[in-house]
Design a protein around this motif. Structure first.
Motif, short mmCIF file in Angstrom:
data_model
loop_
_atom_site.label_atom_id
_atom_site.label_comp_id
_atom_site.label_asym_id
_atom_site.label_seq_id
_atom_site.Cartn_x
_atom_site.Cartn_y
_atom_site.Cartn_z
N LEU A 209 85.78 104.51 15.51
CA LEU A 209 86.21 103.12 15.54
C LEU A 209 85.08 102.20 15.10
O LEU A 209 85.25 101.33 14.23
CB LEU A 209 86.68 102.74 16.95
N VAL A 210 83.91 102.39 15.68
CA VAL A 210 82.76 101.55 15.36
C VAL A 210 82.34 101.74 13.90
O VAL A 210 82.04 100.77 13.20
CB VAL A 210 81.58 101.87 16.31
N ASP A 211 82.32 102.98 13.44
CA ASP A 211 81.92 103.25 12.06
C ASP A 211 82.81 102.52 11.06
O ASP A 211 82.33 101.93 10.09
CB ASP A 211 81.95 104.76 11.78
N ASN A 212 84.11 102.57 11.29
CA ASN A 212 85.04 101.92 10.36
C ASN A 212 84.94 100.41 10.43
O ASN A 212 85.09 99.72 9.42
CB ASN A 212 86.46 102.39 10.63
N SER A 213 84.67 99.89 11.62
CA SER A 213 84.50 98.45 11.75
C SER A 213 83.27 97.98 10.99
O SER A 213 83.33 97.01 10.22
CB SER A 213 84.37 98.07 13.23
N LEU A 214 82.15 98.68 11.15
CA LEU A 214 80.91 98.30 10.47
C LEU A 214 80.99 98.52 8.96
O LEU A 214 80.31 97.85 8.19
CB LEU A 214 79.72 99.09 11.05
N ALA A 215 81.84 99.47 8.56
CA ALA A 215 82.04 99.71 7.12
C ALA A 215 83.06 98.74 6.52
O ALA A 215 83.34 98.79 5.33
CB ALA A 215 82.50 101.15 6.90
N LYS A 216 83.61 97.87 7.38
CA LYS A 216 84.62 96.87 6.99
C LYS A 216 85.90 97.52 6.46
O LYS A 216 86.55 96.99 5.54
CB LYS A 216 84.03 95.89 5.97
N LYS A 278 76.56 110.31 6.15
CA LYS A 278 75.69 109.54 5.25
C LYS A 278 76.48 108.53 4.41
O LYS A 278 76.01 107.42 4.17
CB LYS A 278 74.90 110.49 4.35
N GLN A 279 77.65 108.92 3.95
CA GLN A 279 78.43 108.03 3.08
C GLN A 279 78.83 106.75 3.80
O GLN A 279 78.68 105.65 3.27
CB GLN A 279 79.67 108.75 2.57
N ILE A 280 79.32 106.88 5.04
CA ILE A 280 79.77 105.68 5.75
C ILE A 280 78.59 104.84 6.21
O ILE A 280 78.67 103.61 6.25
CB ILE A 280 80.70 106.05 6.93
N VAL A 281 77.45 105.47 6.53
CA VAL A 281 76.26 104.71 6.90
C VAL A 281 75.77 103.91 5.70
O VAL A 281 75.39 102.74 5.83
CB VAL A 281 75.15 105.64 7.43
N THR A 282 75.80 104.53 4.53
CA THR A 282 75.42 103.82 3.30
C THR A 282 76.35 102.64 3.05
O THR A 282 75.92 101.54 2.67
CB THR A 282 75.46 104.78 2.10
N GLN A 283 77.64 102.84 3.28
CA GLN A 283 78.63 101.77 3.11
C GLN A 283 78.34 100.62 4.07
O GLN A 283 78.43 99.44 3.71
CB GLN A 283 80.03 102.32 3.35
N GLN A 284 77.98 100.96 5.30
CA GLN A 284 77.65 99.93 6.30
C GLN A 284 76.44 99.12 5.87
O GLN A 284 76.42 97.88 5.99
CB GLN A 284 77.40 100.60 7.65
N LEU A 285 75.42 99.81 5.36
CA LEU A 285 74.20 99.12 4.95
C LEU A 285 74.45 98.18 3.77
O LEU A 285 73.79 97.14 3.64
CB LEU A 285 73.13 100.15 4.58
N ASN A 325 84.68 91.29 12.97
CA ASN A 325 83.51 91.76 12.25
C ASN A 325 83.88 92.69 11.10
O ASN A 325 83.16 92.75 10.11
CB ASN A 325 82.55 92.47 13.21
N SER A 326 84.98 93.41 11.24
CA SER A 326 85.40 94.29 10.15
C SER A 326 85.92 93.49 8.97
O SER A 326 85.96 93.98 7.84
CB SER A 326 86.48 95.26 10.63
N LYS A 327 86.31 92.24 9.21
CA LYS A 327 86.82 91.38 8.13
C LYS A 327 85.75 90.48 7.52
O LYS A 327 85.97 89.88 6.48
CB LYS A 327 87.93 90.47 8.67
N LYS A 328 84.61 90.41 8.17
CA LYS A 328 83.60 89.43 7.75
C LYS A 328 83.17 89.70 6.32
O LYS A 328 82.82 90.82 5.96
CB LYS A 328 82.38 89.50 8.68
#
Length: 331
Positions: A209-216, A278-285, A325-328
């Motif tokens: 849940l958190v990963d997808n939110s931070l990845a928007k 790694k892919q989703i962390v990169t997307q978040q960054l 935050n996922s929409k920001k």
């Protein structure tokens, strides 16, 4: 040559250049690779999927044999290895590359597997099966976890955690992570709390849940929120998981200054980020600036206090915060 996983501590690991770890116990394999190998190579690690080396053998061989002036030693990890890798690995063993250690990480391999047979037969390479943990080893992991945190726990609670782990310490570590996020500053934890915590999001974890939110990924985030009935305890775990991941992103941002590349920073970050994350962390960054992360950490702490004071509407507070935050939009 066949070794049991616990026998790896009895040999000089640098005497062998090729290792095969196979089996369904992903947690054990991760621990072995991280604790016995990765820590000795730091920024000299290359990771491949088997498909990558099969699709482009020449590039893989160049990666194995090419050396730089500064990096003589290197660790190469091939994930999802199958019998299809056997011919390539056999050729590499014959060439015997110097100062290169190659690890194959595979799912369970049958006795008739040609890759497994090759590693078992050759005395110069190591094969270690990683089967399911038994109750004794899982019991020891749980006891160590709670003892280090000075939290008292009954054998009944231990048995519940063992049952939920389904014989895999990776599953167990996931459950213990939930408990760790929830039990900050607590000296006791009840059977009811353990039961609720380990039932968190049967279909989706707090981490997902958190990963997808931070990845928007707004649609996925909303789906997870709608398809799960989070309890009061779940809400606290989710917000603390968010804070933990935000702090990691902030540390990686500081790391990027030295590496000049998000991909390079994610690949060399310590503790290592698991390859599938790694892919989703990169997307978040790519979605968050450093100052935005600092601001969100501050706001997340405020939301945690707000949820605790208004537990009856905690899910509504959390959902609104997560979705907003996922929409920001990026600035």
């Amino acid at each position: 040559m066949i070794l049991k996983s616990f026998e790896l501590n009895k040999i000089k690991l640098n005497k062998y250049n090729f290792y095969l770890f196979y089996g369904d116990n992903e947690g054990l394999k991760e621990e072995i690779i991280k604790n016995l190998f990765e820590k000795n190579y730091q920024d000299k690690i290359s990771r491949y999927e088997e498909k990558e080396i099969l699709d482009n053998k020449s590039d893989f061989f160049n990666g194995v044999f090419t050396k730089s002036f500064f990096d003589n030693e290197k660790l190469i990890i091939v994930n999802r290895a199958t019998d299809k890798s056997k011919v390539i690995i056999e050729e590499l063993v014959k060439k015997n590359p110097k100062d290169v250690l190659i690890i194959l990480n595979s799912k369970n391999l049958e006795k008739k597997s040609i890759l497994r047979k090759f590693f078992e037969k050759e005395k110069s390479i190591i094969c270690a099966p990683c089967y399911e943990d038994n109750n004794q080893t899982l019991n020891a992991i749980i006891n160590s976890f709670f003892r280090n945190r000075k939290i008292s726990i009954s054998q009944q609670l231990i048995n519940i955690l063992i049952e939920r782990s389904r014989g895999d310490r990776k599953n167990l570590n996931n459950e213990l992570e939930k408990i760790n996020n929830y039990s900050l500053n607590k000296k006791n934890i009840t059977l009811q709390e353990i039961t609720k915590l380990t039932n968190l999001a049967d279909n989706y974890s707090a981490s997902e849940l958190v990963d997808n939110s931070l990845a928007k990924n707004t649609r996925k985030t909303v789906t997870i929120l709608n398809e799960n009935k989070f309890t009061e305890e779940d809400n606290i775990i989710i917000i603390r998981t968010l804070i933990s991941k935000l702090k990691r992103l902030l540390k990686i941002c500081e790391f990027i200054d030295n590496k000049n590349s998000i991909v390079e920073a994610v690949s060399s970050f310590k503790p290592p980020i698991f390859w599938r994350d790694k892919q989703i962390v990169t997307q978040q960054l790519n979605n968050w600036k450093r100052e935005e992360l600092k601001d969100l950490i501050y706001k997340s702490n405020e939301i945690e206090l707000l949820i605790k004071k208004n537990s009856s509407i905690g899910k509504n507070i959390l959902s609104d915060f997560i979705i907003s935050n996922s929409k920001k939009a990026n600035n």
